[in-house]
Design an enzyme around this catalytic site. Structure first.
Site, PDB file in Angstrom:
ATOM      1  CB  ALA A 221      -1.395   7.704  -3.971  1.00  0.00           C
TER       2      ALA A 221
ATOM      3  N   GLY B 201       0.810  -1.196  -0.194  1.00  0.00           N
ATOM      4  CA  GLY B 201      -0.209   0.127  -0.074  1.00  0.00           C
ATOM      5  C   GLY B 201       0.783   1.212  -0.070  1.00  0.00           C
ATOM      6  CG  ASN B 202      -0.342   4.670  -1.617  1.00  0.00           C
ATOM      7  OD1 ASN B 202      -1.107   5.421  -1.072  1.00  0.00           O
ATOM      8  ND2 ASN B 202      -0.576   4.033  -2.626  1.00  0.00           N
ATOM      9  NE  ARG B 203       4.186   8.067   5.235  1.00  0.00           N
ATOM     10  CZ  ARG B 203       4.908   8.932   5.296  1.00  0.00           C
ATOM     11  NH1 ARG B 203       6.114   8.829   4.600  1.00  0.00           N
ATOM     12  NH2 ARG B 203       4.831   9.932   6.063  1.00  0.00           N
ATOM     13  CB  SER B 204      -2.670   8.134  -0.484  1.00  0.00           C
ATOM     14  OG  SER B 204      -3.674   9.266  -1.044  1.00  0.00           O
TER      15      SER B 204
END
Ligand code: CTP
Length: 406
Positions: free
Chosen positions: A278, A211-214
């Site tokens: 993102a 995943g990512n931090r958005s």
């Protein structure tokens, strides 16, 4: 916004008046001085004591109290912002007529600051030509009249007429406080807008993902402000655990593939598509059907990745006549070039009409309440949006988009 402002919270007599208490709290929690001015009708729904206790200020409804203070003139004169929530059909009518038959309407006549009306009423009353003309009159005079949210009304009915949630009202009011009434002009009325937000999750097995931090907050703010400016908004939300802003329709998605399918389907008949999500550039090449266990034969020592489709680039190739495609770019400068040089190259590569560039050097932006950005256009222009709330940045982005719509 730094510093304390003086906000008048007008409350008129509809059942949504109970939500005004939460709007009031949202203002005082931001450090503002709030004077609540209810109509006599509002006090049938919420007692004056509630507003007095929460605001720390006296509450009166008529012009015959505090006569030496000349309250009906002073309160309006001293205000930096007036928010009327809920604004009933009757209140809108009296305001449009310029009446001064209670303290709230008198205050509206003496206030030279921005005024935001937040209507709430039954759908029939909202759609009635009398109400629509009153709204048009108030807007022509420079007031903000938010469109009501669509949703459940009192009783079994549902439709446009619902008061937006207090958090949405407060966030939008702060934009007007900082940037004036023009920040919420109704310039997107009749437009259909699709916004992707959040961050995709690419599964590794049934329980794990990349995943990512958005946080989705910038996309949420874009949706909230677009709805406030009159647009019909669809929010394609990748893993965002926030209530739908301004009651807009959300389409929840998980992976980049799901996001791609949802965005392409919704984009077909829209005026603007904003890719604020993102989207993961890569996904694991294989997804294990059962949980990968340590020590088992299936334990991987590395993860092979494959490219995800570029949704933004695909939107550009499929875009309809006059449709605007807006991308986002989180960039950092490096030894080769600065942030804007990289961003201009990305704008050209992606072929979109506008690119909103965030400088994320040093971990800025992600999950934070504030943001700053530059909007680059394919025609070479650049619009700098100064550091402000994500709602203020959203208003700045719509300011660039609005005039470019055919
Ligand atoms: N985007 C997309 N599909 C992807 C990846 C990104 O639609 N598979 C969109 C994002 O929503 C954003 C824009 O493309 O609007 C920019 O994303 P970014 O990842 O910064 O672009 P890349 O082309 O991946 O650039 P880089 O070369 O920096 O990786």
């Amino acid at each position: 916004m730094d510093g304390m402002s003086s906000i008048v919270l007008g409350v008129s007599g509809g059942v949504a008046a109970y939500k005004a208490a939460f709007v009031l709290r949202a203002f005082t929690e931001r450090g503002h001085h709030v004077r609540v001015v209810p109509t006599p009708g509002a006090l049938h729904f919420v007692g004056a004591a509630t507003f007095e206790a929460l605001s720390g200020n006296p509450v009166t409804t008529d012009v015959w109290s505090d006569v030496p203070e000349v309250a009906h003139v002073r309160i309006g004169q001293d205000a930096d912002l007036v928010v009327v929530a809920p604004a009933t059909a009757d209140l809108l009518a009296r305001a449009a007529m310029g009446r001064a038959d209670d303290l709230l309407t008198a205050t509206l006549l003496t206030a030279s600051c921005p005024v935001v009306f937040v209507p709430a009423m039954h759908t029939e009353m909202w759609l009635h030509p009398a109400t629509q003309e009153n709204v048009a009159t108030l807007r022509r005079r420079g007031s903000v009249v938010l469109p009501p949210a669509v949703g459940r009304l009192t009783g079994p009915d549902s439709g446009p007429g619902r008061l937006p949630e207090p958090a949405d009202i407060a966030a939008l009011a702060m934009v007007v406080l900082e940037h004036g009434a023009a920040a919420l002009a109704p310039d997107l009325t009749g437009r259909r807008v699709v916004i992707s937000a959040g961050g995709t999750r690419e599964p590794l097995d049934p329980v794990r993902y990349l995943g990512n931090r958005s946080s989705g907050k910038q996309g949420w703010a874009l949706a909230r402000v677009a709805a406030a400016r009159g647009a019909e908004v669809v929010l394609v939300a990748a893993n965002v655990d926030l209530p739908a802003p301004f009651g807009v329709r959300t389409v929840p998605v998980g992976s980049a593939d799901e996001l791609r399918a949802a965005v392409l389907a919704e984009a077909a008949d829209s005026d603007v598509v904003v890719m604020a999500a993102a989207v993961a550039d890569f996904r694991p090449a294989t997804v294990a059907g059962s949980k990968l266990k340590k020590g088992s034969a299936a334990e991987p020592d590395s993860v092979a990745l494959v490219r995800n489709p570029d949704v933004l680039a695909e939107l550009v190739t499929k875009r309809g006549p006059g449709q605007l495609v807006v991308g986002f770019a989180a960039e950092t400068g490096d030894d080769d070039a600065d942030v804007l040089t990289h961003a201009r190259a990305k704008l050209a590569r992606k072929g979109c009409d506008l690119l909103v560039v965030n400088d994320v050097s040093g971990g800025r932006v992600f999950g934070r309440a504030d943001n700053a950005a530059v909007v680059l256009a394919a025609d070479g222009s650049a619009t700098e949006l100064p550091e402000g709330s994500k709602d203020a940045v959203a208003a700045g982005i719509w300011d660039v988009v609005g005039p470019r719509l055919p």
